[in-house]
Scaffold this motif. Structure first.
Motif, PDB file in Angstrom:
ATOM      1  N   HIS A 113       0.979  -1.184   0.119  1.00 56.12           N
ATOM      2  CA  HIS A 113      -0.017   0.111  -0.013  1.00 56.12           C
ATOM      3  C   HIS A 113       1.087   1.326   0.011  1.00 56.12           C
ATOM      4  N   MET A 114       0.720   2.129  -1.037  1.00 59.63           N
ATOM      5  CA  MET A 114       1.712   3.159  -1.078  1.00 59.63           C
ATOM      6  C   MET A 114       0.682   4.395  -1.501  1.00 59.63           C
ATOM      7  N   PRO A 115       1.169   5.721  -1.568  1.00 58.34           N
ATOM      8  CA  PRO A 115       0.507   6.790  -1.847  1.00 58.34           C
ATOM      9  C   PRO A 115      -0.268   6.625  -3.318  1.00 58.34           C
ATOM     10  N   GLU A 136      -5.258  14.423  -2.682  1.00 59.18           N
ATOM     11  CA  GLU A 136      -4.237  15.301  -1.829  1.00 59.18           C
ATOM     12  C   GLU A 136      -4.188  14.319  -0.697  1.00 59.18           C
ATOM     13  N   ILE A 137      -3.149  13.709  -0.423  1.00 58.64           N
ATOM     14  CA  ILE A 137      -2.976  12.992   1.131  1.00 58.64           C
ATOM     15  C   ILE A 137      -2.231  13.828   1.956  1.00 58.64           C
ATOM     16  N   GLN A 143       3.360  10.040   5.047  1.00 60.88           N
ATOM     17  CA  GLN A 143       4.506   9.698   5.643  1.00 60.88           C
ATOM     18  C   GLN A 143       4.507   8.120   6.280  1.00 60.88           C
ATOM     19  N   ARG A 144       3.531   8.134   6.779  1.00 58.37           N
ATOM     20  CA  ARG A 144       3.175   6.751   7.544  1.00 58.37           C
ATOM     21  C   ARG A 144       3.140   5.593   6.650  1.00 58.37           C
ATOM     22  N   LEU A 145       2.428   6.041   5.422  1.00 58.00           N
ATOM     23  CA  LEU A 145       2.466   4.945   4.456  1.00 58.00           C
ATOM     24  C   LEU A 145       3.752   4.446   3.826  1.00 58.00           C
ATOM     25  N   LEU A 146       4.547   5.570   3.755  1.00 59.25           N
ATOM     26  CA  LEU A 146       5.921   5.291   3.056  1.00 59.25           C
ATOM     27  C   LEU A 146       6.714   4.387   4.044  1.00 59.25           C
ATOM     28  N   ASP A 150       8.235   0.565   3.474  1.00 55.92           N
ATOM     29  CA  ASP A 150       9.644   0.322   3.612  1.00 55.92           C
ATOM     30  C   ASP A 150       9.869  -0.877   4.578  1.00 55.92           C
ATOM     31  N   GLU A 151       8.930  -0.821   5.793  1.00 58.79           N
ATOM     32  CA  GLU A 151       9.146  -2.060   6.662  1.00 58.79           C
ATOM     33  C   GLU A 151       8.718  -3.233   5.881  1.00 58.79           C
TER      34      GLU A 151
END
Ligand SMILES: Cc1cc2nc3c(=O)[nH]c(=O)nc-3n(C[C@H](O)[C@H](O)[C@H](O)COP(=O)(O)O)c2cc1C
Length: 291
Positions: A113-115, A136-137, A143-146, A150-151
């Motif tokens: 799940h990404m922007p 518009e996010i 930032q949380r999504l990214l 990454d995790e």
């Protein structure tokens, strides 16, 4: 090198993930758009990965063309990651079946799940086909999504490293199957897109053919400086500069790179995207996309 990771991207989400996995797993990153899709593609020895965005709950068309040219897939460990803004849908099932038709077996398919980089329809019916907006996010949500993506990418790398199999991450299975069963892409989907792109109906074109013509919805406004970024960034050479203005050639992949990366935000989608925030992955630069 332990193998190859093929990627397709418009706004860098899939590229950022491809780069991380290439680094962790010692894979060679290859941009699918840089390959010649008119001849057979035999990946180099080793494992093979595919990273691409979900489009319309399914595969980008360029990805289907690429897969249909693949050879030498037998007995190879194949993994995939789809990046998506809402739901992965049945991307992995479609990919699994398409690879199987080429003799390949998708061992592990993950969703991230990404922007969201696409347009959103208006809430009301008024001026419906002209009023699509960019989503518009909230920066904190983005930032949380990214960070979460990454995790999860580190977990994906570990799963691939240990050659895990039998993973097929899907979502919205019922609704996507219903769309398929009722053939809604070829009816409602095609009809909406025909209206958005200004094609006259009835049309003998398929939904996929209409998708390639969606660039008719792009316009350029007076803030265009004629810099040519759009022409250079288009992964399928769909844009030509004529008198320093972009002209779309109607074989568009819908990746939104032209609109999202234009330095002057001069490219619009129908009538309602001027001044709205553009998106690209923060670790991917224009230079990464073009060179
Ligand atoms: C034409 C188009 C269609 C899309 N369709 C979907 C969709 O059906 N479901 C979804 O969750 N996201 C959808 N998205 C959002 C992208 O899948 C998502 O933002 C992706 O991470 C973008 O990857 P990229 O930056 O590598 O291009 C769509 C985006 C585009 C441009």
């Amino acid at each position: 090198m332990a193998g190859t990771v093929f990627y397709f991207t418009g706004t860098g989400n899939s590229l950022a993930i491809a780069r991380t996995l290439a680094d962790r797993l010692d894979l060679k990153p290859v941009n699918i758009a840089s390959l010649n899709h008119t001849q057979a593609i035999a990946p180099e020895a080793g494992i093979m990965g595919i990273i691409a965005p979900v489009y319309h709950g399914t595969l980008p068309l360029i990805l289907t063309r690429f897969i249909d040219k693949l050879s030498s897939l037998e007995s190879r460990y194949i993994f995939a990651v789809c990046t998506y803004g809402d739901h992965p849908g049945l991307f992995m099932e479609y990919l699994r079946d398409r690879l199987a038709a080429r003799g390949g077996k998708l061992s592990a398919g993950f969703g991230l799940h990404m922007p969201y980089n696409y347009v959103t329809p208006p809430a009301g019916l008024k001026n419906f086909y002209n009023s699509f907006t960019l989503r518009e996010i909230d920066p904190a949500v983005e930032q949380r999504l990214l960070v979460t993506a990454d995790e999860k990418t580190e977990h994906i790398a570990a799963a691939i490293q240990s050659r895990q199999t039998g993973i097929l991450e899907t979502d919205s299975v019922f609704i996507t199957r219903l769309v398929d069963a009722l053939n809604l892409h070829e009816t409602m989907g095609k009809s909406s897109w025909s209206k958005i792109t200004g094609l006259n109906e009835p049309s003998s074109l398929t939904f996929d053919e209409v998708r390639l013509r969606m660039d008719k919805a792009f316009t350029v406004d007076d803030s265009c400086t004629g810099c040519g970024t759009c022409e250079k960034i288009c992964p399928v050479d769909d844009i030509q500069l004529v008198n320093s203005r972009p002209i779309w050639q109607h074989h568009c992949e819908q990746c939104f790179a032209c609109l999202q990366w234009c330095p002057s935000q001069a490219i619009q989608f129908r009538n309602n995207t001027a001044g709205q925030k553009r998106y690209h992955h923060p670790r991917v630069s224009l230079h990464d996309m073009i060179f």
